[in-house]
Scaffold this motif. Structure first.
Motif, mmCIF file in Angstrom:
data_model
loop_
_atom_site.group_PDB
_atom_site.id
_atom_site.type_symbol
_atom_site.label_atom_id
_atom_site.label_comp_id
_atom_site.label_asym_id
_atom_site.label_seq_id
_atom_site.Cartn_x
_atom_site.Cartn_y
_atom_site.Cartn_z
ATOM 1 N N CYS A 116 -8.983 12.502 2.225
ATOM 2 C CA CYS A 116 -7.865 12.329 3.168
ATOM 3 C C CYS A 116 -6.716 13.273 2.836
ATOM 4 N N LYS A 117 -6.418 13.422 1.578
ATOM 5 C CA LYS A 117 -5.324 14.331 1.187
ATOM 6 C C LYS A 117 -5.674 15.785 1.506
ATOM 7 N N ILE A 118 -6.911 16.187 1.287
ATOM 8 C CA ILE A 118 -7.336 17.549 1.626
ATOM 9 C C ILE A 118 -7.217 17.781 3.132
ATOM 10 N N LEU A 119 -7.467 16.730 3.910
ATOM 11 C CA LEU A 119 -7.366 16.826 5.360
ATOM 12 C C LEU A 119 -5.918 16.832 5.850
ATOM 13 N N GLY A 120 -4.957 16.713 4.924
ATOM 14 C CA GLY A 120 -3.551 16.754 5.293
ATOM 15 C C GLY A 120 -2.913 15.393 5.470
ATOM 16 N N MET A 121 -3.611 14.349 5.093
ATOM 17 C CA MET A 121 -3.067 13.000 5.227
ATOM 18 C C MET A 121 -2.206 12.674 4.014
ATOM 19 N N ARG A 122 -1.246 11.805 4.225
ATOM 20 C CA ARG A 122 -0.401 11.374 3.116
ATOM 21 C C ARG A 122 -0.554 9.879 2.917
ATOM 22 N N HIS A 123 -0.311 9.451 1.693
ATOM 23 C CA HIS A 123 -0.447 8.046 1.319
ATOM 24 C C HIS A 123 0.833 7.310 1.664
ATOM 25 N N GLU A 124 0.726 6.238 2.446
ATOM 26 C CA GLU A 124 1.899 5.477 2.854
ATOM 27 C C GLU A 124 2.054 4.138 2.136
ATOM 28 N N ALA A 125 0.958 3.451 1.862
ATOM 29 C CA ALA A 125 1.096 2.107 1.303
ATOM 30 C C ALA A 125 -0.120 1.718 0.484
ATOM 31 N N LEU A 126 0.098 0.812 -0.448
ATOM 32 C CA LEU A 126 -0.967 0.210 -1.232
ATOM 33 C C LEU A 126 -0.778 -1.299 -1.147
ATOM 34 N N PHE A 127 -1.750 -1.995 -0.579
ATOM 35 C CA PHE A 127 -1.705 -3.445 -0.508
ATOM 36 C C PHE A 127 -2.491 -3.991 -1.694
ATOM 37 N N LEU A 128 -1.801 -4.692 -2.587
ATOM 38 C CA LEU A 128 -2.408 -5.173 -3.815
ATOM 39 C C LEU A 128 -3.230 -6.426 -3.575
ATOM 40 N N GLU A 129 -4.460 -6.385 -4.036
ATOM 41 C CA GLU A 129 -5.383 -7.521 -3.988
ATOM 42 C C GLU A 129 -5.365 -8.228 -2.631
ATOM 43 N N ASN A 130 -5.487 -7.457 -1.547
ATOM 44 C CA ASN A 130 -5.442 -8.030 -0.207
ATOM 45 C C ASN A 130 -6.813 -8.226 0.420
ATOM 46 N N ARG A 131 -7.869 -7.785 -0.246
ATOM 47 C CA ARG A 131 -9.208 -7.910 0.325
ATOM 48 C C ARG A 131 -10.158 -8.484 -0.724
ATOM 49 N N TYR A 132 -10.843 -9.557 -0.340
ATOM 50 C CA TYR A 132 -11.805 -10.178 -1.230
ATOM 51 C C TYR A 132 -13.203 -9.716 -0.858
ATOM 52 N N PHE A 133 -13.893 -9.067 -1.766
ATOM 53 C CA PHE A 133 -15.272 -8.660 -1.544
ATOM 54 C C PHE A 133 -15.947 -8.481 -2.896
ATOM 55 N N GLN A 134 -17.258 -8.594 -2.899
ATOM 56 C CA GLN A 134 -18.063 -8.489 -4.114
ATOM 57 C C GLN A 134 -17.509 -9.380 -5.228
ATOM 58 N N ASN A 135 -17.127 -10.606 -4.843
ATOM 59 C CA ASN A 135 -16.667 -11.645 -5.768
ATOM 60 C C ASN A 135 -15.410 -11.296 -6.555
ATOM 61 N N ARG A 136 -14.557 -10.477 -5.954
ATOM 62 C CA ARG A 136 -13.286 -10.160 -6.610
ATOM 63 C C ARG A 136 -12.283 -9.682 -5.559
ATOM 64 N N TRP A 137 -11.024 -9.702 -5.950
ATOM 65 C CA TRP A 137 -9.970 -9.199 -5.082
ATOM 66 C C TRP A 137 -9.790 -7.715 -5.331
ATOM 67 N N GLY A 138 -9.667 -6.956 -4.256
ATOM 68 C CA GLY A 138 -9.459 -5.518 -4.366
ATOM 69 C C GLY A 138 -8.228 -5.087 -3.590
ATOM 70 N N SER A 139 -7.650 -3.984 -4.005
ATOM 71 C CA SER A 139 -6.476 -3.434 -3.333
ATOM 72 C C SER A 139 -6.915 -2.387 -2.319
ATOM 73 N N THR A 140 -6.099 -2.224 -1.285
ATOM 74 C CA THR A 140 -6.429 -1.318 -0.200
ATOM 75 C C THR A 140 -5.335 -0.281 -0.023
ATOM 76 N N CYS A 141 -5.739 0.990 0.059
ATOM 77 C CA CYS A 141 -4.820 2.064 0.432
ATOM 78 C C CYS A 141 -4.800 2.106 1.953
ATOM 79 N N VAL A 142 -3.656 1.902 2.529
ATOM 80 C CA VAL A 142 -3.512 1.928 3.976
ATOM 81 C C VAL A 142 -2.497 2.999 4.317
ATOM 82 N N GLY A 143 -2.711 3.629 5.431
ATOM 83 C CA GLY A 143 -1.739 4.606 5.873
ATOM 84 C C GLY A 143 -1.930 5.955 5.229
ATOM 85 N N LEU A 144 -3.167 6.282 4.858
ATOM 86 C CA LEU A 144 -3.462 7.672 4.563
ATOM 87 C C LEU A 144 -3.444 8.300 5.941
ATOM 88 N N GLU A 145 -2.323 8.904 6.329
ATOM 89 C CA GLU A 145 -2.136 9.271 7.724
ATOM 90 C C GLU A 145 -1.701 10.713 7.887
#
Length: 181
Positions: A116-145
């Motif tokens: 995403c960064k090579i494509l010219g996108m920038r990082h806007e936000a990190l949501f901490l432990e907002n998604r539960y999958f594979q039996n654990r909570w994971g954080s999501t980078c949102v707004g690579l825009e």
């Protein structure tokens, strides 16, 4: 591709099931016929016809869109994802009139973030432990825009690869020509 344990680490167990794959394929085919169309999923194939992944763009309200890409591990780090991502951005901005395109990924997916960064996108936000999958909570980078202005001002050199991006089951985008009919 989805049987590969290393590839699967960024997907939920449900997303990796054969039932989910079948449902997604049926959904993508039906979306190909929708009018007006707002969801595009493309097969990434080699010029020899081998399916190596997929990429997509989802048009949203207010000239926004989200993009995503998946590629079999043996095809990664060879420029295919960069070429597909460039084609998605060009398609969204130049053919669909989108103003802003974003991506969302698990924060541990460093390759996707780097792409995403090579494509010219920038990082806007990190949501901490907002998604539960594979039996654990994971954080999501949102707004690579990125926006239309950034897209117009940035030149990304796309390596020549032997691939095409196929929208639905129709037109092809050849390497070096990010145009989607």
């Amino acid at each position: 591709m989805r049987d590969d344990r290393k590839f699967a680490r960024f997907y939920s167990e449900e997303d990796l099931s054969n039932e989910k794959s079948d449902a997604l394929l049926t959904f993508f085919i039906s979306e190909n016929l929708a009018q007006p169309r707002s969801k595009y999923q493309f097969a990434i194939v080699t010029k020899g016809g081998d399916l190596i992944g997929s990429c997509g763009i989802r048009l949203e309200a207010d000239q926004q869109a989200s993009v995503g890409c998946e590629l079999g591990r043996e095809w990664q780090k060879k420029g295919y994802a960069l070429e597909a991502g460039s084609a998605m951005l060009a398609f969204g901005f130049e053919q669909q009139g989108v103003h802003r395109i974003y991506a969302e990924t698990i924060s541990e997916n460093k390759a996707a973030i780097r792409l995403c960064k090579i494509l010219g996108m920038r990082h806007e936000a990190l949501f901490l432990e907002n998604r539960y999958f594979q039996n654990r909570w994971g954080s999501t980078c949102v707004g690579l825009e990125t926006t239309l202005l950034v897209h117009r001002c940035r030149v990304v050199t796309v390596p020549a690869t032997s691939m095409s991006v196929q929208p639905g089951f129709a037109a092809r985008t050849q390497a070096g020509n990010p145009r989607i009919d």
